[in-house]
Design an enzyme around this catalytic site. Structure first.
Site, mmCIF file in Angstrom:
data_model
loop_
_atom_site.group_PDB
_atom_site.id
_atom_site.type_symbol
_atom_site.label_atom_id
_atom_site.label_comp_id
_atom_site.label_asym_id
_atom_site.label_seq_id
_atom_site.Cartn_x
_atom_site.Cartn_y
_atom_site.Cartn_z
ATOM 1 N N TYR A 112 38.783 33.508 -86.168
ATOM 2 C CA TYR A 112 38.771 34.969 -86.097
ATOM 3 C C TYR A 112 39.951 35.454 -85.264
ATOM 4 O O TYR A 112 40.311 34.821 -84.258
ATOM 5 C CB TYR A 112 37.484 35.477 -85.437
ATOM 6 C CG TYR A 112 36.255 35.358 -86.294
ATOM 7 C CD1 TYR A 112 35.831 36.416 -87.091
ATOM 8 C CD2 TYR A 112 35.504 34.187 -86.298
ATOM 9 C CE1 TYR A 112 34.684 36.308 -87.862
ATOM 10 C CE2 TYR A 112 34.362 34.071 -87.074
ATOM 11 C CZ TYR A 112 33.954 35.132 -87.855
ATOM 12 O OH TYR A 112 32.824 35.027 -88.628
ATOM 13 N N TYR A 151 33.802 27.112 -89.748
ATOM 14 C CA TYR A 151 34.243 26.822 -88.388
ATOM 15 C C TYR A 151 33.101 26.220 -87.573
ATOM 16 O O TYR A 151 31.927 26.466 -87.856
ATOM 17 C CB TYR A 151 34.806 28.076 -87.709
ATOM 18 C CG TYR A 151 33.873 29.263 -87.640
ATOM 19 C CD1 TYR A 151 32.940 29.384 -86.616
ATOM 20 C CD2 TYR A 151 33.935 30.273 -88.598
ATOM 21 C CE1 TYR A 151 32.097 30.486 -86.542
ATOM 22 C CE2 TYR A 151 33.087 31.378 -88.536
ATOM 23 C CZ TYR A 151 32.178 31.472 -87.508
ATOM 24 O OH TYR A 151 31.338 32.551 -87.446
ATOM 25 N N ARG A 161 29.458 26.659 -89.096
ATOM 26 C CA ARG A 161 29.008 27.801 -89.894
ATOM 27 C C ARG A 161 29.558 27.694 -91.305
ATOM 28 O O ARG A 161 30.740 27.413 -91.494
ATOM 29 C CB ARG A 161 29.520 29.128 -89.304
ATOM 30 C CG ARG A 161 28.932 29.641 -88.016
ATOM 31 C CD ARG A 161 27.444 29.937 -87.968
ATOM 32 N NE ARG A 161 26.718 30.345 -89.139
ATOM 33 C CZ ARG A 161 26.639 31.586 -89.631
ATOM 34 N NH1 ARG A 161 27.272 32.575 -89.055
ATOM 35 N NH2 ARG A 161 25.912 31.856 -90.692
ATOM 36 N N HIS A 164 31.581 32.538 -94.629
ATOM 37 C CA HIS A 164 30.813 33.783 -94.749
ATOM 38 C C HIS A 164 31.667 34.992 -94.425
ATOM 39 O O HIS A 164 32.661 34.896 -93.702
ATOM 40 C CB HIS A 164 29.584 33.753 -93.833
ATOM 41 C CG HIS A 164 29.926 33.683 -92.376
ATOM 42 N ND1 HIS A 164 30.187 32.503 -91.726
ATOM 43 C CD2 HIS A 164 30.063 34.645 -91.437
ATOM 44 C CE1 HIS A 164 30.470 32.736 -90.465
ATOM 45 N NE2 HIS A 164 30.408 34.034 -90.250
ATOM 46 N N HIS A 166 31.038 38.944 -92.933
ATOM 47 C CA HIS A 166 30.070 39.843 -92.305
ATOM 48 C C HIS A 166 30.125 41.219 -92.971
ATOM 49 O O HIS A 166 31.221 41.724 -93.271
ATOM 50 C CB HIS A 166 30.390 40.026 -90.823
ATOM 51 C CG HIS A 166 30.257 38.782 -90.006
ATOM 52 N ND1 HIS A 166 29.095 38.452 -89.340
ATOM 53 C CD2 HIS A 166 31.135 37.780 -89.733
ATOM 54 C CE1 HIS A 166 29.265 37.310 -88.690
ATOM 55 N NE2 HIS A 166 30.506 36.874 -88.908
#
Lengths: 241, 173
Positions: A112, A151, A161, A164, A166
């Site tokens: 991120y 990640y 995870r 995905h 959000h």
């Protein structure tokens, strides 16, 4: 089909209760962060008042759309280009028009653009990872991005995870506020992910997974995915006819 | 019939959609009694929740071109947040009973899979005594968790405890 609903819903009608098992609990031990962050007292059940039934409105004039996340830098973002589209509907199948969706995600390497993300994967200076789109009159939305990478996280040993994106939605009332995540089909990490599995109902979990969509795949350009989102519907009025 | 999509946590990286100006509900030129609502969010250990997304929604004054009614604030490293808004007035409640002035708060964070919803009322407001939502809480100490207290000139403060001693009353509807 919106044509089947000539009468718009009464905006003062409360929203119906959520279906048991289809929403995650506050306390879910497999997801360690819930341990100190869930209330131990039972929730206070309150009647829906004007505070819960009404909600904020957003328009692109004040909240400008960001429909192409690959173009937030000087150059194009790195990664596998994707188009995500879908419909926002209520539990009666009515489209939810003109509602804002906020989107955020990791880059193609699973990192991120966020100071607290210390995962040792490269940042992409040309990918910020924020999007904002509005549904049209039929509830359709669409945006272009890159496929986010998986990640690691520290929930348990060797925890990763799944890929995905959000999503944040508002819908017509404070009661319809929804934060969720869209997953990708065929991801082997899904079976191991406690956040995904916090939703007990298998069908409800499955609805969090987008479908590959050849119809929205753009030749020579980007893969398409379809992700429909359903917001709480209003209580059904007793039939008057 | 379709069923509402499941909620998933907002996670620790939601700040990618954070816009600090959202915390000022008066930024579009709202008129009315301007107040600050500050707060502090703590977890079951009493530790500050430093990655919380706190959202505020108020139905009074009614949302308009100059007043969005909605705000969003990030907690800082000490779990603190701050909104600037217009003080709400009374609102209609169920069965013609008036609701005392209040704002709704929506807490989203890593470790919160759904949403934690509560309300902030204003301490010493006479209508609190007859508010139909506050009346649902028998224990005065529990009821008091929903009261913002004066913390300076036109500043109100509410402590939010997700779990444990002084746990905030959270609501479902």
């Amino acid at each position: 089909m919106s044509e089947a609903f000539p009468t718009p819903p009464d905006l003062r009608t409360p929203f119906r209760a959520l279906t048991p098992g289809t929403q995650p609990p506050n306390d879910f031990p497999e997801y360690g962060s819930t341990q100190k962050r869930h209330p131990k007292q039972p929730l206070l059940r309150i009647p829906q008042t004007v505070t819960e039934i009404t909600g904020p409105r957003f328009s692109p004039s004040r909240y400008p759309s960001i429909i192409d996340l690959t173009r937030s830098g000087v150059h194009e973002a790195l990664g596998e280009r994707i188009i995500v589209r879908g419909r926002v509907l209520d539990e009666d199948g009515r489209p939810v028009p003109d509602t804002m969706l906020e989107i955020w995600q990791a880059n193609a390497a699973g990192r991120y653009a966020h100071p607290r993300d210390q995962h040792d994967a490269p940042l992409d200076p040309h990918f910020r990872g924020e999007g904002r789109v509005f549904t049209d009159a039929q509830g359709w939305y669409q945006f272009t991005s890159i496929k986010p990478g998986a990640y690691p996280w520290r929930n348990h040993f060797n925890a990763w995870r799944p890929n995905h994106i959000h999503f944040s939605l508002f819908g017509p009332g404070f009661a319809t506020r929804l934060i969720t995540q869209m997953y990708f089909p065929g991801d082997p990490l899904l079976e191991l992910d406690p956040i995904f599995h916090a939703v007990a109902d298998e069908q409800a979990r499955r609805r969090l997974i987008a479908r590959f969509d050849i119809e929205c795949t753009k030749p020579e350009w980007a893969l398409g995915y379809r992700f429909d989102i359903v917001l709480r519907g209003r209580e059904t009025a007793v039939a008057e006819e | 019939m379709p069923i509402a999509t499941a909620s998933q946590t907002i996670g620790p990286y939601w700040h990618l959609i954070e816009h600090p100006e959202f915390a000022d509900l008066t930024r579009f030129g709202a008129v009315g009694e301007r107040i600050a609502l500050t707060g502090r969010v703590r977890d079951g250990d009493g530790a500050p929740v430093a990655d919380c997304c706190v959202e505020l929604w108020q139905a009074s004054p009614a949302a308009s071109e100059t007043f969005p009614g909605y705000g969003r604030a990030a907690t800082d490293s000490d779990g603190r947040f701050r909104f600037t808004t217009i003080r709400p007035g009374p609102l209609p409640g169920p069965g013609n009973v008036q609701q005392a002035p209040h704002v709704a708060l929506n807490l989203l964070a890593r470790g919160i899979l759904g949403r934690l919803v509560t309300r902030a009322y204003f301490d010493a407001e006479p209508l609190n005594d007859t508010d139909p939502i506050l009346a649902l809480i028998d224990d005065p100490a529990r009821r008091a968790t929903l009261l913002a207290r004066p913390a300076g000139e036109a500043v109100w403060h509410i402590d939010i405890r997700l779990q444990g001693e002084g746990e905030t009353v959270f609501m479902a509807f």
